[in-house]
Enzyme design. Structure first.
Site, PDB file in Angstrom:
ATOM      1  N   THR A  13       0.749  -1.058  -0.079  1.00 45.87           N
ATOM      2  CA  THR A  13      -0.009  -0.099  -0.126  1.00 45.87           C
ATOM      3  C   THR A  13       0.870   1.206  -0.067  1.00 45.87           C
ATOM      4  O   THR A  13       2.068   1.125   0.472  1.00 45.87           O
ATOM      5  CB  THR A  13      -0.891  -0.023   1.178  1.00 45.87           C
ATOM      6  OG1 THR A  13      -0.306   0.232   2.463  1.00 45.87           O
ATOM      7  CG2 THR A  13      -1.783  -1.252   1.255  1.00 45.87           C
ATOM      8  N   SER A  17       5.925   5.780  -3.746  1.00 46.97           N
ATOM      9  CA  SER A  17       6.992   6.637  -3.232  1.00 46.97           C
ATOM     10  C   SER A  17       7.585   6.208  -1.882  1.00 46.97           C
ATOM     11  O   SER A  17       7.128   5.030  -1.337  1.00 46.97           O
ATOM     12  CB  SER A  17       6.486   8.018  -2.899  1.00 46.97           C
ATOM     13  OG  SER A  17       5.513   8.033  -1.771  1.00 46.97           O
ATOM     14  N   TYR A 152       1.981  11.180  15.402  1.00 48.87           N
ATOM     15  CA  TYR A 152       3.021  10.169  14.637  1.00 48.87           C
ATOM     16  C   TYR A 152       3.171   9.168  15.528  1.00 48.87           C
ATOM     17  O   TYR A 152       2.854   7.889  15.106  1.00 48.87           O
ATOM     18  CB  TYR A 152       4.012  10.792  13.939  1.00 48.87           C
ATOM     19  CG  TYR A 152       4.985   9.708  12.889  1.00 48.87           C
ATOM     20  CD1 TYR A 152       4.202   9.279  11.797  1.00 48.87           C
ATOM     21  CD2 TYR A 152       6.060   9.350  13.385  1.00 48.87           C
ATOM     22  CE1 TYR A 152       5.243   8.591  10.892  1.00 48.87           C
ATOM     23  CE2 TYR A 152       6.882   8.467  12.704  1.00 48.87           C
ATOM     24  CZ  TYR A 152       6.076   8.061  11.623  1.00 48.87           C
ATOM     25  OH  TYR A 152       7.066   7.171  10.776  1.00 48.87           O
TER      26      TYR A 152
END
Length: 260
Positions: A13, A17, A152
């Site tokens: 997924t 990049s 994060y």
């Protein structure tokens, strides 16, 4: 060395990049049929071309149930999905006090729920077949919580809990679930972040990276950014090593001060 992935359908997924693209290329080089997704069609097509002839891409947004179904249906058109690498993620440097509730929800939806949505059908089919490997690309920030990237870090920690819980469901089967914890890596997005700092401060890119490790990551043993392809190779090994299940495999450059 034959890793046994020739012809096996592998989903990466967010594979257009960064670590995802590097991983997709490594699996393709080893003979896998690689499927990647993204939201930008031009960028996705360019990545598919760069990966090679046995790579396939579909525009699918995994922050929606429809997007996850679209990716699953597309990938299974090439055969059963034997390897799923949940790579989609985002990071920003933000002050904790400034992170809104909406922002927190965005992070959980991107960094955690995208993996949940595509893993549901793929993992179920793996258990029915008694064959398959799932990997969640987390981060060393999941263990070494970063104060200027709290949202994060928290979502990456959640990935570790998810991966281990799913691994518990594989007991006695030939299905495995693991997590992978990369450290600071020379992806395009990371390099763009450091280049922005370099421009603002009027100093060189290398000076910014050196300063980052001296100030923010002094505990790193390698004191440099990691080549994404190195992660791709390690993820390939993790996906195919049948002795590894329920693990959180670190590739953090030694930043986490622990022998385990």
């Amino acid at each position: 060395m034959d890793f046994g992935v020739t012809g096996k359908v592998t989903i990466v997924t967010g594979g257009s990049s960064g670590i995802g693209l590097a991983t997709a290329r490594v699996f393709h080089q080893e003979g896998a049929t690689v499927v990647i997704n993204g939201r930008d069609e031009d960028r996705l097509n360019a990545a598919v071309t760069a990966i090679g002839p046995n790579a396939h891409g579909v525009v699918a947004d995994l922050t929606t149930p429809d997007g996850a179904k679209k990716l699953h249906d597309f990938a299974t058109g090439f055969g059963p999905v034997e390897i799923l690498i949940n790579n989609i993620g985002r990071f920003d440097v933000e002050d904790f006090q400034a992170i809104s509730d909406e922002r927190w929800h965005e992070y959980f939806d991107t960094n955690l729920m995208t993996g949940v949505r595509i893993t549901r059908p793929v993992f179920s089919e793996m258990l029915q077949r008694n064959s398959g490997s799932v990997i969640f690309i987390a981060s060393e920030a999941a263990v070494r919580s970063i104060p200027f990237m709290v949202h994060y870090s928290v979502t990456k920690t959640a990935q570790l809990g998810l991966a281990r819980a799913l691994a518990e469901m594989t007991r006695g089967t030939n299905v495995r679930v693991n997590a992978y914890l990369p450290g600071p890596t020379a992806t395009d997005s990371v390099k763009a972040y450091f280049q922005g700092i370099a421009k603002d401060r009027g100093i060189g890119f290398d000076d910014v990276v050196r300063g980052f490790f001296e100030k923010d990551q002094p505990g790193s043993l390698i004191q440099r950014l990691i080549d994404p392809e190195q992660h791709g190779r390690a993820i390939l090994q993790l996906a195919t090593n049948w002795a590894m299940n329920g693990t959180a495999q670190r590739a953090d450059g030694g930043a986490i001060h622990s022998i385990l």
